[in-house]
Design an enzyme around this catalytic site. Sequence first.
Site, PDB file in Angstrom:
ATOM      1  N   GLU A 187      -3.243  -2.618   4.167  1.00 49.32           N
ATOM      2  CA  GLU A 187      -3.823  -2.371   2.723  1.00 49.32           C
ATOM      3  C   GLU A 187      -4.649  -1.991   2.503  1.00 49.32           C
ATOM      4  O   GLU A 187      -5.564  -2.850   2.944  1.00 49.32           O
ATOM      5  CB  GLU A 187      -3.791  -3.953   1.760  1.00 49.32           C
ATOM      6  CG  GLU A 187      -2.173  -4.862   1.995  1.00 49.32           C
ATOM      7  CD  GLU A 187      -1.240  -4.499   0.900  1.00 49.32           C
ATOM      8  OE1 GLU A 187      -1.440  -3.066   0.638  1.00 49.32           O
ATOM      9  OE2 GLU A 187      -0.444  -4.532   0.819  1.00 49.32           O
ATOM     10  N   GLU A 202       1.714   4.642  -4.766  1.00 50.81           N
ATOM     11  CA  GLU A 202       0.809   4.442  -3.795  1.00 50.81           C
ATOM     12  C   GLU A 202       2.307   4.928  -2.446  1.00 50.81           C
ATOM     13  O   GLU A 202       2.477   5.185  -1.402  1.00 50.81           O
ATOM     14  CB  GLU A 202       1.713   2.508  -3.442  1.00 50.81           C
ATOM     15  CG  GLU A 202       1.593   1.721  -1.988  1.00 50.81           C
ATOM     16  CD  GLU A 202       1.534   0.637  -2.344  1.00 50.81           C
ATOM     17  OE1 GLU A 202       1.701  -0.052  -0.970  1.00 50.81           O
ATOM     18  OE2 GLU A 202       2.443  -0.066  -3.490  1.00 50.81           O
ATOM     19  N   HIS A 212      -0.095   0.288   3.359  1.00 48.28           N
ATOM     20  CA  HIS A 212       0.955   0.682   2.078  1.00 48.28           C
ATOM     21  C   HIS A 212      -0.970   0.263   1.763  1.00 48.28           C
ATOM     22  O   HIS A 212      -1.989   0.733   2.053  1.00 48.28           O
ATOM     23  CB  HIS A 212       0.753  -1.244   2.005  1.00 48.28           C
ATOM     24  CG  HIS A 212       2.135  -1.425   2.359  1.00 48.28           C
ATOM     25  ND1 HIS A 212       2.683  -1.072   1.204  1.00 48.28           N
ATOM     26  CD2 HIS A 212       2.971  -1.581   3.602  1.00 48.28           C
ATOM     27  CE1 HIS A 212       4.642  -1.227   1.862  1.00 48.28           C
ATOM     28  NE2 HIS A 212       3.812  -1.750   2.840  1.00 48.28           N
ATOM     29  N   HIS A 241       7.197   2.219   1.388  1.00 49.98           N
ATOM     30  CA  HIS A 241       7.569   2.983  -0.012  1.00 49.98           C
ATOM     31  C   HIS A 241       8.821   3.942  -0.133  1.00 49.98           C
ATOM     32  O   HIS A 241       8.229   4.679   0.708  1.00 49.98           O
ATOM     33  CB  HIS A 241       7.051   2.468  -1.302  1.00 49.98           C
ATOM     34  CG  HIS A 241       6.422   0.630  -1.365  1.00 49.98           C
ATOM     35  ND1 HIS A 241       7.563   0.551  -1.288  1.00 49.98           N
ATOM     36  CD2 HIS A 241       5.291   0.458  -1.303  1.00 49.98           C
ATOM     37  CE1 HIS A 241       6.937  -1.211  -1.584  1.00 49.98           C
ATOM     38  NE2 HIS A 241       5.187  -0.674  -1.494  1.00 49.98           N
TER      39      HIS A 241
END
Length: 322
Positions: free
Chosen positions: A286, A149, A204, A112
Amino acid sequence: MSYVGPDFDPPQPRRPRRRPLTVAVAALVPGALLGWLVYEAVGGSGGGASEAVGTPTSLSSAPASASGPRTTKATDDAKPSPSPSPAPSKTTSAPAASGPLKGKVVVIDPGHNPSNFQHTAEINKKVNIGTNWKECDTTGTSTNSGYTEAKFTLDVAHRLRTLLEQQGATVKLTQDGDRPYGPCVDERARIGNNAHADAVVSVHADGAGAGQRGFHVILPGSVHAGAADTRPIVASSADLGERIAGSFVRVTGSAPSNYVGDGTGLVTRKDLGGLNLSTVPKVFIECGNMRDTKDAAQLTSGAWRQKAAQGISEGIVSFLRG
Protein backbone atom coordinates in the site's frame (compact mmCIF):
# COMPACT_ATOMS: atom_id res chain seq x y z
CA MET A 1 -6.97 -0.30 -1.72
CA SER A 2 -9.61 0.25 0.88
CA TYR A 3 -10.06 -2.24 3.71
CA VAL A 4 -13.48 -3.09 2.30
CA GLY A 5 -14.30 -5.83 -0.17
CA PRO A 6 -12.87 -9.18 -1.22
CA ASP A 7 -9.37 -8.81 0.07
CA PHE A 8 -9.97 -5.89 2.35
CA ASP A 9 -11.63 -6.79 5.64
CA PRO A 10 -10.67 -4.42 8.49
CA PRO A 11 -7.28 -5.54 9.81
CA GLN A 12 -7.27 -6.88 13.34
CA PRO A 13 -4.83 -5.08 15.64
CA ARG A 14 -1.80 -7.21 16.16
CA ARG A 15 1.88 -6.74 16.46
CA PRO A 16 3.65 -8.26 13.45
CA ARG A 17 6.26 -10.85 14.29
CA ARG A 18 9.70 -9.27 14.02
CA ARG A 19 12.18 -11.00 11.76
CA PRO A 20 15.92 -10.40 11.40
CA LEU A 21 15.53 -8.20 8.35
CA THR A 22 12.85 -6.15 10.09
CA VAL A 23 15.66 -4.73 12.19
CA ALA A 24 17.14 -3.35 9.00
CA VAL A 25 13.85 -1.71 8.16
CA ALA A 26 13.60 -0.24 11.65
CA ALA A 27 17.12 1.11 11.32
CA LEU A 28 16.09 3.00 8.22
CA VAL A 29 13.04 4.57 9.82
CA PRO A 30 14.80 7.38 11.78
CA GLY A 31 16.43 8.65 8.58
CA ALA A 32 13.16 8.36 6.71
CA LEU A 33 11.34 10.25 9.44
CA LEU A 34 13.92 13.04 9.26
CA GLY A 35 13.24 13.24 5.53
CA TRP A 36 9.54 13.19 6.29
CA LEU A 37 9.90 16.21 8.61
CA VAL A 38 11.76 18.07 5.87
CA TYR A 39 8.99 17.14 3.46
CA GLU A 40 6.40 18.55 5.88
CA ALA A 41 8.38 21.76 6.24
CA VAL A 42 8.57 22.47 2.53
CA GLY A 43 5.04 21.37 1.74
CA GLY A 44 5.72 18.10 -0.09
CA SER A 45 7.87 16.79 -2.90
CA GLY A 46 7.22 16.08 -6.54
CA GLY A 47 4.75 17.80 -8.78
CA GLY A 48 1.85 17.64 -6.38
CA ALA A 49 -1.79 17.65 -7.42
CA SER A 50 -1.05 19.56 -10.60
CA GLU A 51 0.28 16.32 -12.10
CA ALA A 52 -2.82 14.32 -11.19
CA VAL A 53 -4.64 12.47 -13.91
CA GLY A 54 -8.17 13.80 -14.39
CA THR A 55 -11.26 11.97 -13.21
CA PRO A 56 -11.90 9.01 -15.52
CA THR A 57 -15.09 8.90 -17.53
CA SER A 58 -16.12 5.76 -15.70
CA LEU A 59 -16.46 7.83 -12.54
CA SER A 60 -19.37 9.70 -14.05
CA SER A 61 -21.61 6.90 -12.86
CA ALA A 62 -19.67 6.31 -9.66
CA PRO A 63 -18.21 9.60 -8.34
CA ALA A 64 -15.72 9.55 -5.54
CA SER A 65 -17.04 10.55 -2.17
CA ALA A 66 -15.04 12.97 -0.08
CA SER A 67 -16.12 11.15 3.06
CA GLY A 68 -14.75 7.71 2.27
CA PRO A 69 -13.36 5.29 -0.31
CA ARG A 70 -15.40 4.28 -3.34
CA THR A 71 -15.72 0.53 -3.25
CA THR A 72 -18.43 -1.94 -4.10
CA LYS A 73 -19.62 -4.66 -1.78
CA ALA A 74 -21.54 -7.81 -2.52
CA THR A 75 -24.80 -8.49 -0.74
CA ASP A 76 -24.86 -11.33 1.78
CA ASP A 77 -26.91 -13.49 -0.57
CA ALA A 78 -24.45 -13.23 -3.47
CA LYS A 79 -23.99 -16.69 -4.98
CA PRO A 80 -20.53 -18.15 -5.49
CA SER A 81 -19.32 -18.09 -9.06
CA PRO A 82 -16.13 -19.35 -10.70
CA SER A 83 -13.61 -16.72 -11.69
CA PRO A 84 -13.95 -15.75 -15.38
CA SER A 85 -11.17 -16.79 -17.73
CA PRO A 86 -11.09 -14.40 -20.68
CA ALA A 87 -8.63 -14.87 -23.52
CA PRO A 88 -5.07 -14.30 -22.31
CA SER A 89 -3.62 -10.87 -23.02
CA LYS A 90 -0.12 -9.92 -24.08
CA THR A 91 1.12 -8.86 -20.66
CA THR A 92 4.46 -10.67 -20.60
CA SER A 93 7.73 -9.07 -21.62
CA ALA A 94 10.17 -10.86 -23.91
CA PRO A 95 13.11 -12.45 -22.08
CA ALA A 96 16.00 -9.99 -21.82
CA ALA A 97 19.27 -10.78 -23.56
CA SER A 98 21.36 -10.02 -20.48
CA GLY A 99 21.33 -8.51 -17.03
CA PRO A 100 21.68 -9.62 -13.40
CA LEU A 101 18.06 -10.84 -13.32
CA LYS A 102 18.23 -12.84 -16.57
CA GLY A 103 16.19 -16.02 -16.09
CA LYS A 104 14.12 -14.52 -13.26
CA VAL A 105 10.36 -14.10 -13.61
CA VAL A 106 8.54 -11.30 -11.78
CA VAL A 107 4.75 -10.90 -11.76
CA ILE A 108 3.37 -7.42 -11.05
CA ASP A 109 -0.25 -7.30 -9.95
CA PRO A 110 -1.76 -3.81 -10.48
CA GLY A 111 -4.55 -3.70 -7.93
CA HIS A 112 -8.06 -3.39 -9.45
CA ASN A 113 -9.00 -2.71 -13.05
CA PRO A 114 -9.91 0.73 -14.47
CA SER A 115 -13.13 -0.74 -15.92
CA ASN A 116 -14.35 -2.40 -12.71
CA PHE A 117 -16.71 0.56 -12.19
CA GLN A 118 -18.65 -0.58 -15.25
CA HIS A 119 -18.91 -4.21 -14.14
CA THR A 120 -20.07 -4.10 -10.54
CA ALA A 121 -22.30 -7.16 -10.88
CA GLU A 122 -19.42 -9.26 -12.15
CA ILE A 123 -16.88 -8.15 -9.56
CA ASN A 124 -19.39 -8.68 -6.73
CA LYS A 125 -19.75 -12.40 -7.53
CA LYS A 126 -17.93 -14.55 -5.04
CA VAL A 127 -14.94 -16.78 -5.68
CA ASN A 128 -13.24 -19.39 -3.52
CA ILE A 129 -10.09 -18.07 -1.86
CA GLY A 130 -9.25 -21.37 -0.19
CA THR A 131 -10.43 -20.62 3.32
CA ASN A 132 -13.79 -19.09 2.40
CA TRP A 133 -15.61 -17.17 -0.35
CA LYS A 134 -15.08 -13.51 -1.18
CA GLU A 135 -16.03 -11.07 -3.91
CA CYS A 136 -14.12 -11.31 -7.19
CA ASP A 137 -12.69 -7.80 -6.88
CA THR A 138 -13.58 -4.21 -5.95
CA THR A 139 -13.40 -0.89 -7.73
CA GLY A 140 -10.62 0.27 -5.43
CA THR A 141 -10.48 3.72 -3.92
CA SER A 142 -9.54 7.19 -5.23
CA THR A 143 -8.29 10.57 -4.11
CA ASN A 144 -10.87 13.19 -3.20
CA SER A 145 -10.23 14.79 -6.60
CA GLY A 146 -11.09 11.55 -8.42
CA TYR A 147 -7.67 10.07 -9.31
CA THR A 148 -8.36 6.36 -9.04
CA GLU A 149 -6.34 3.67 -7.38
CA ALA A 150 -6.66 1.60 -10.59
CA LYS A 151 -4.93 4.32 -12.63
CA PHE A 152 -2.26 4.73 -9.97
CA THR A 153 -1.47 1.01 -9.79
CA LEU A 154 -1.22 0.64 -13.57
CA ASP A 155 1.11 3.63 -13.85
CA VAL A 156 3.42 2.33 -11.12
CA ALA A 157 3.27 -1.17 -12.64
CA HIS A 158 4.41 0.13 -16.04
CA ARG A 159 7.30 2.05 -14.48
CA LEU A 160 8.25 -0.99 -12.38
CA ARG A 161 8.14 -3.30 -15.39
CA THR A 162 10.56 -1.05 -17.29
CA LEU A 163 13.01 -0.96 -14.40
CA LEU A 164 12.96 -4.73 -13.92
CA GLU A 165 13.32 -5.43 -17.64
CA GLN A 166 16.39 -3.23 -17.66
CA GLN A 167 17.82 -5.63 -15.05
CA GLY A 168 17.12 -8.59 -17.35
CA ALA A 169 13.96 -9.95 -15.71
CA THR A 170 10.99 -11.37 -17.59
CA VAL A 171 7.97 -9.44 -16.31
CA LYS A 172 4.29 -10.38 -16.45
CA LEU A 173 1.35 -8.17 -15.43
CA THR A 174 -1.86 -9.76 -14.14
CA GLN A 175 -3.78 -7.13 -16.11
CA ASP A 176 -2.92 -4.12 -18.21
CA GLY A 177 -6.31 -2.43 -18.52
CA ASP A 178 -6.86 -4.86 -21.38
CA ARG A 179 -9.83 -6.82 -20.09
CA PRO A 180 -13.38 -5.81 -19.15
CA TYR A 181 -12.90 -6.35 -15.41
CA GLY A 182 -10.77 -8.19 -12.89
CA PRO A 183 -9.05 -10.54 -12.86
CA CYS A 184 -10.65 -11.92 -9.73
CA VAL A 185 -8.45 -12.37 -6.68
CA ASP A 186 -8.17 -16.13 -7.16
CA GLU A 187 -7.06 -15.73 -10.77
CA ARG A 188 -4.51 -13.10 -9.76
CA ALA A 189 -2.91 -15.71 -7.51
CA ARG A 190 -3.02 -18.37 -10.25
CA ILE A 191 -1.25 -16.08 -12.71
CA GLY A 192 1.77 -15.83 -10.41
CA ASN A 193 1.66 -19.54 -9.63
CA ASN A 194 1.39 -20.63 -13.27
CA ALA A 195 4.26 -18.31 -14.23
CA HIS A 196 6.42 -20.01 -11.55
CA ALA A 197 7.31 -16.48 -10.55
CA ASP A 198 10.38 -15.84 -8.47
CA ALA A 199 8.55 -12.89 -6.90
CA VAL A 200 5.07 -11.37 -7.08
CA VAL A 201 4.17 -7.86 -5.91
CA SER A 202 0.61 -6.56 -5.78
CA VAL A 203 0.57 -2.75 -6.02
CA HIS A 204 -2.12 -0.76 -4.21
CA ALA A 205 -2.92 2.53 -2.50
CA ASP A 206 -5.06 2.65 0.61
CA GLY A 207 -8.38 4.36 1.32
CA ALA A 208 -8.03 5.06 5.05
CA GLY A 209 -9.12 8.20 6.91
CA ALA A 210 -7.60 11.64 6.58
CA GLY A 211 -4.52 12.06 8.75
CA GLN A 212 -3.60 8.40 8.37
CA ARG A 213 -0.43 8.45 6.31
CA GLY A 214 2.46 6.40 5.03
CA PHE A 215 3.05 3.08 3.28
CA HIS A 216 2.90 -0.48 4.47
CA VAL A 217 3.80 -3.87 3.02
CA ILE A 218 1.43 -6.77 3.66
CA LEU A 219 2.97 -10.20 4.26
CA PRO A 220 1.14 -13.54 4.14
CA GLY A 221 0.47 -15.20 7.46
CA SER A 222 0.71 -18.95 7.91
CA VAL A 223 -2.55 -20.37 6.56
CA HIS A 224 -3.36 -24.05 6.09
CA ALA A 225 -7.04 -24.53 5.39
CA GLY A 226 -9.06 -25.66 2.40
CA ALA A 227 -7.14 -24.98 -0.79
CA ALA A 228 -4.84 -22.48 0.94
CA ASP A 229 -1.40 -23.42 2.24
CA THR A 230 1.00 -20.51 2.63
CA ARG A 231 3.44 -22.31 4.90
CA PRO A 232 6.07 -22.89 2.16
CA ILE A 233 6.15 -19.18 1.21
CA VAL A 234 5.83 -17.37 4.54
CA ALA A 235 9.56 -16.98 5.17
CA SER A 236 10.51 -16.05 1.60
CA SER A 237 7.61 -13.60 1.31
CA ALA A 238 8.68 -11.94 4.56
CA ASP A 239 12.20 -11.55 3.16
CA LEU A 240 10.80 -10.01 -0.04
CA GLY A 241 8.51 -7.66 1.88
CA GLU A 242 11.17 -6.49 4.32
CA ARG A 243 13.58 -5.68 1.50
CA ILE A 244 10.89 -3.74 -0.38
CA ALA A 245 9.96 -1.80 2.76
CA GLY A 246 13.57 -0.84 3.40
CA SER A 247 14.14 0.28 -0.17
CA PHE A 248 10.83 2.16 -0.29
CA VAL A 249 11.77 4.22 2.78
CA ARG A 250 15.19 5.04 1.36
CA VAL A 251 14.14 5.94 -2.19
CA THR A 252 10.83 7.75 -1.61
CA GLY A 253 11.52 9.30 1.80
CA SER A 254 8.05 8.16 2.86
CA ALA A 255 7.51 7.11 6.45
CA PRO A 256 5.99 3.77 7.39
CA SER A 257 2.25 3.83 8.09
CA ASN A 258 1.15 5.66 11.21
CA TYR A 259 -2.05 3.60 11.52
CA VAL A 260 -1.02 -0.05 11.02
CA GLY A 261 2.22 -1.97 11.51
CA ASP A 262 3.46 -0.35 14.72
CA GLY A 263 5.80 1.90 12.74
CA THR A 264 7.58 -0.98 10.96
CA GLY A 265 5.79 -0.61 7.62
CA LEU A 266 5.04 -4.35 7.79
CA VAL A 267 1.68 -6.02 8.39
CA THR A 268 0.87 -9.75 8.41
CA ARG A 269 -2.59 -10.83 7.28
CA LYS A 270 -4.42 -14.11 6.74
CA ASP A 271 -7.59 -12.83 5.05
CA LEU A 272 -6.29 -11.95 1.58
CA GLY A 273 -7.10 -14.41 -1.20
CA GLY A 274 -4.29 -13.09 -3.36
CA LEU A 275 -1.81 -14.15 -0.67
CA ASN A 276 -3.58 -17.23 0.70
CA LEU A 277 -3.71 -18.92 -2.72
CA SER A 278 -0.16 -18.04 -3.73
CA THR A 279 2.44 -20.80 -4.01
CA VAL A 280 5.28 -18.39 -4.81
CA PRO A 281 6.78 -15.51 -2.76
CA LYS A 282 4.27 -12.67 -2.78
CA VAL A 283 3.48 -9.42 -0.96
CA PHE A 284 1.13 -6.46 -1.28
CA ILE A 285 2.30 -2.85 -0.93
CA GLU A 286 0.00 0.00 0.00
CA CYS A 287 2.04 2.94 -1.31
CA GLY A 288 0.14 5.60 0.64
CA ASN A 289 -3.33 6.75 1.64
CA MET A 290 -5.31 8.31 -1.21
CA ARG A 291 -7.76 9.89 1.25
CA ASP A 292 -5.13 11.98 2.99
CA THR A 293 -4.40 15.20 1.09
CA LYS A 294 -0.65 15.13 1.79
CA ASP A 295 -0.27 11.50 0.71
CA ALA A 296 -2.54 12.19 -2.28
CA ALA A 297 -0.20 14.98 -3.41
CA GLN A 298 2.56 12.38 -3.64
CA LEU A 299 0.47 9.65 -5.24
CA THR A 300 -0.69 12.02 -7.98
CA SER A 301 2.87 13.14 -8.76
CA GLY A 302 4.53 11.40 -11.71
CA ALA A 303 7.94 12.14 -10.23
CA TRP A 304 6.97 10.50 -6.94
CA ARG A 305 5.43 7.49 -8.68
CA GLN A 306 8.78 6.95 -10.41
CA LYS A 307 10.44 6.94 -6.99
CA ALA A 308 7.83 4.46 -5.73
CA ALA A 309 8.55 2.14 -8.66
CA GLN A 310 12.29 2.51 -8.07
CA GLY A 311 11.92 1.66 -4.38
CA ILE A 312 9.86 -1.44 -5.11
CA SER A 313 12.24 -2.47 -7.90
CA GLU A 314 15.32 -2.20 -5.72
CA GLY A 315 13.67 -4.33 -3.06
CA ILE A 316 12.80 -7.01 -5.62
CA VAL A 317 16.31 -6.96 -7.10
CA SER A 318 17.83 -7.29 -3.64
CA PHE A 319 15.56 -10.27 -2.90
CA LEU A 320 16.27 -12.05 -6.18
CA ARG A 321 20.02 -11.57 -5.98
CA GLY A 322 20.11 -12.77 -2.36
